[in-house]
Enzyme design. Sequence first.
Site, PDB file in Angstrom:
ATOM      1  N   LYS A 184       0.820  -1.224   0.000  1.00 42.63           N
ATOM      2  CA  LYS A 184       0.000   0.000   0.000  1.00 42.63           C
ATOM      3  C   LYS A 184       0.845   1.260   0.000  1.00 42.63           C
ATOM      4  O   LYS A 184       0.618   2.162  -0.782  1.00 42.63           O
ATOM      5  CB  LYS A 184      -0.867   0.074   1.260  1.00 42.63           C
ATOM      6  CG  LYS A 184      -2.102  -0.741   1.258  1.00 42.63           C
ATOM      7  CD  LYS A 184      -3.083  -0.289   2.345  1.00 42.63           C
ATOM      8  CE  LYS A 184      -2.533  -0.110   3.734  1.00 42.63           C
ATOM      9  NZ  LYS A 184      -2.001  -1.291   4.390  1.00 42.63           N
TER      10      LYS A 184
ATOM     11  N   ARG B  46      -0.370  -8.182  13.666  1.00 43.24           N
ATOM     12  CA  ARG B  46      -0.988  -7.162  12.803  1.00 43.24           C
ATOM     13  C   ARG B  46      -1.902  -7.805  11.763  1.00 43.24           C
ATOM     14  O   ARG B  46      -2.932  -7.250  11.400  1.00 43.24           O
ATOM     15  CB  ARG B  46       0.101  -6.318  12.123  1.00 43.24           C
ATOM     16  CG  ARG B  46       0.765  -5.356  13.117  1.00 43.24           C
ATOM     17  CD  ARG B  46       2.073  -4.803  12.596  1.00 43.24           C
ATOM     18  NE  ARG B  46       1.897  -4.006  11.413  1.00 43.24           N
ATOM     19  CZ  ARG B  46       2.834  -3.835  10.477  1.00 43.24           C
ATOM     20  NH1 ARG B  46       3.999  -4.426  10.605  1.00 43.24           N
ATOM     21  NH2 ARG B  46       2.601  -3.082   9.440  1.00 43.24           N
TER      22      ARG B  46
ATOM     23  N   ARG C  98      -9.441   1.812   9.078  1.00 44.63           N
ATOM     24  CA  ARG C  98      -9.003   0.459   9.417  1.00 44.63           C
ATOM     25  C   ARG C  98     -10.024  -0.275  10.275  1.00 44.63           C
ATOM     26  O   ARG C  98      -9.799  -1.432  10.620  1.00 44.63           O
ATOM     27  CB  ARG C  98      -7.701   0.559  10.201  1.00 44.63           C
ATOM     28  CG  ARG C  98      -6.457   0.196   9.391  1.00 44.63           C
ATOM     29  CD  ARG C  98      -5.318   0.274  10.348  1.00 44.63           C
ATOM     30  NE  ARG C  98      -4.117  -0.391  10.047  1.00 44.63           N
ATOM     31  CZ  ARG C  98      -3.053   0.149   9.460  1.00 44.63           C
ATOM     32  NH1 ARG C  98      -3.114   1.358   8.958  1.00 44.63           N
ATOM     33  NH2 ARG C  98      -1.942  -0.529   9.354  1.00 44.63           N
TER      34      ARG C  98
ATOM     35  N   ARG D  49      11.378  -1.351  10.686  1.00 48.11           N
ATOM     36  CA  ARG D  49      10.375  -0.856  11.636  1.00 48.11           C
ATOM     37  C   ARG D  49      10.255  -1.854  12.772  1.00 48.11           C
ATOM     38  O   ARG D  49      10.217  -3.051  12.525  1.00 48.11           O
ATOM     39  CB  ARG D  49       9.017  -0.718  10.924  1.00 48.11           C
ATOM     40  CG  ARG D  49       8.900   0.535  10.124  1.00 48.11           C
ATOM     41  CD  ARG D  49       7.674   0.559   9.269  1.00 48.11           C
ATOM     42  NE  ARG D  49       6.440   0.104   9.919  1.00 48.11           N
ATOM     43  CZ  ARG D  49       5.244   0.187   9.344  1.00 48.11           C
ATOM     44  NH1 ARG D  49       5.114   0.697   8.140  1.00 48.11           N
ATOM     45  NH2 ARG D  49       4.178  -0.228   9.978  1.00 48.11           N
TER      46      ARG D  49
ATOM     47  N   ARG E   2      11.279  -5.985   4.819  1.00 52.66           N
ATOM     48  CA  ARG E   2      11.077  -4.569   4.492  1.00 52.66           C
ATOM     49  C   ARG E   2      12.079  -3.690   5.242  1.00 52.66           C
ATOM     50  O   ARG E   2      12.390  -3.933   6.399  1.00 52.66           O
ATOM     51  CB  ARG E   2       9.654  -4.161   4.874  1.00 52.66           C
ATOM     52  CG  ARG E   2       9.411  -2.661   4.732  1.00 52.66           C
ATOM     53  CD  ARG E   2       7.960  -2.354   4.626  1.00 52.66           C
ATOM     54  NE  ARG E   2       7.259  -2.443   5.897  1.00 52.66           N
ATOM     55  CZ  ARG E   2       5.956  -2.162   6.029  1.00 52.66           C
ATOM     56  NH1 ARG E   2       5.248  -1.797   4.977  1.00 52.66           N
ATOM     57  NH2 ARG E   2       5.370  -2.258   7.206  1.00 52.66           N
TER      58      ARG E   2
HETATM   59  P1  AMP Z   1       0.966   1.271   8.869  1.00 51.26           P
HETATM   60  O1  AMP Z   1       2.222   1.967   8.531  1.00 51.26           O
HETATM   61  O2  AMP Z   1      -0.198   1.745   8.048  1.00 51.26           O
HETATM   62  O3  AMP Z   1       1.108  -0.239   8.832  1.00 51.26           O
HETATM   63  O4  AMP Z   1       0.609   1.658  10.392  1.00 51.26           O
HETATM   64  C1  AMP Z   1       1.481   1.348  11.441  1.00 51.26           C
HETATM   65  C2  AMP Z   1       0.727   1.303  12.758  1.00 51.26           C
HETATM   66  O5  AMP Z   1       0.141   2.585  13.013  1.00 51.26           O
HETATM   67  C3  AMP Z   1      -0.429   0.327  12.812  1.00 51.26           C
HETATM   68  O6  AMP Z   1      -0.017  -0.993  13.123  1.00 51.26           O
HETATM   69  C4  AMP Z   1      -1.288   0.942  13.930  1.00 51.26           C
HETATM   70  O7  AMP Z   1      -0.736   0.707  15.201  1.00 51.26           O
HETATM   71  C5  AMP Z   1      -1.143   2.433  13.634  1.00 51.26           C
HETATM   72  N1  AMP Z   1      -2.173   2.917  12.684  1.00 51.26           N
HETATM   73  C6  AMP Z   1      -2.001   3.422  11.423  1.00 51.26           C
HETATM   74  N2  AMP Z   1      -3.161   3.758  10.862  1.00 51.26           N
HETATM   75  C7  AMP Z   1      -4.121   3.452  11.779  1.00 51.26           C
HETATM   76  C8  AMP Z   1      -5.542   3.544  11.801  1.00 51.26           C
HETATM   77  N3  AMP Z   1      -6.242   4.012  10.756  1.00 51.26           N
HETATM   78  N4  AMP Z   1      -6.189   3.142  12.933  1.00 51.26           N
HETATM   79  C9  AMP Z   1      -5.526   2.668  14.004  1.00 51.26           C
HETATM   80  N5  AMP Z   1      -4.192   2.532  14.041  1.00 51.26           N
HETATM   81  C10 AMP Z   1      -3.486   2.928  12.952  1.00 51.26           C
END
Ligand code: AMP
Length: 215
Positions: free
Chosen positions: A16, A173, A90, A162, A129
């Site tokens: 994404k 996740r 989400r 990360r 990654r």
């Molecule tokens: P991502 O980079 O999109 O995988 O986001 C990393 C982390 O940020 C996720 O595992 C959540 O802990 C938090 N996060 C990002 N976007 C959201 C969202 N829309 N709702 C809740 N937590 C989020």
Amino acid sequence: MAGKRVVLLGPPGSGKGTQAARVAGDLDMKHISTGDLLREAVKAGSDLGKKAEGYMKKGALVPDEIMLGLIEEELSALGGGGWLLDGFPRTMRQAEDLSRVLERLGQDIDRVILIDVAPEVIVNRLTSRRVCPKCNAVYNTESNPPETEGRCDECGAALVQRPDDEEETVRRRLEVYEEQTAPLIDYYGTHDDLVKVRGAGDIDEINAEIVRALR
Ligand code: AMP
């Protein structure tokens, strides 16, 4: 489809972020990644960052109320113009809140794109990654390595893993995605124009398919 308003759905590790950055750049949309916004807040040590950090480390979702405030601020600050949401919504609650915010702003979602990848592929992908802590560029040591090992092509900073890309957290996740985010596929499938794109394979081909879906 320049300036359109697009939601990009897909499990963690579906590509994404990589695709969103490219598509938004090519098609003149603002790329809004809630994950990047939260990571920046954590790095800056802001109130938001302090609230979010513990959830993120565990691979859990940050509470909906916090996310709603964040997305409302971002979308309101943009004024008009197109955007591409990466990592939001989400949960069902976030999707409903988003439609309320958009109604208030007089905006609509033009397209929802789902990047579809099997969970087995994802664990492997995410653990290999690497990201740039300075400009957020994303690499993969196997499928998309930087030109110089361990260095960002864009800005030269040292790449990092990360903390939530370690295997145990990745599995957590994925569970969270299945439980809380996957129901959005049906929700958007019935309310909006959802297009499914196969996320396994060549980055350029996937990119071309997304651009086609937006034209
Ligand atoms: P991502 O980079 O999109 O995988 O986001 C990393 C982390 O940020 C996720 O595992 C959540 O802990 C938090 N996060 C990002 N976007 C959201 C969202 N829309 N709702 C809740 N937590 C989020």
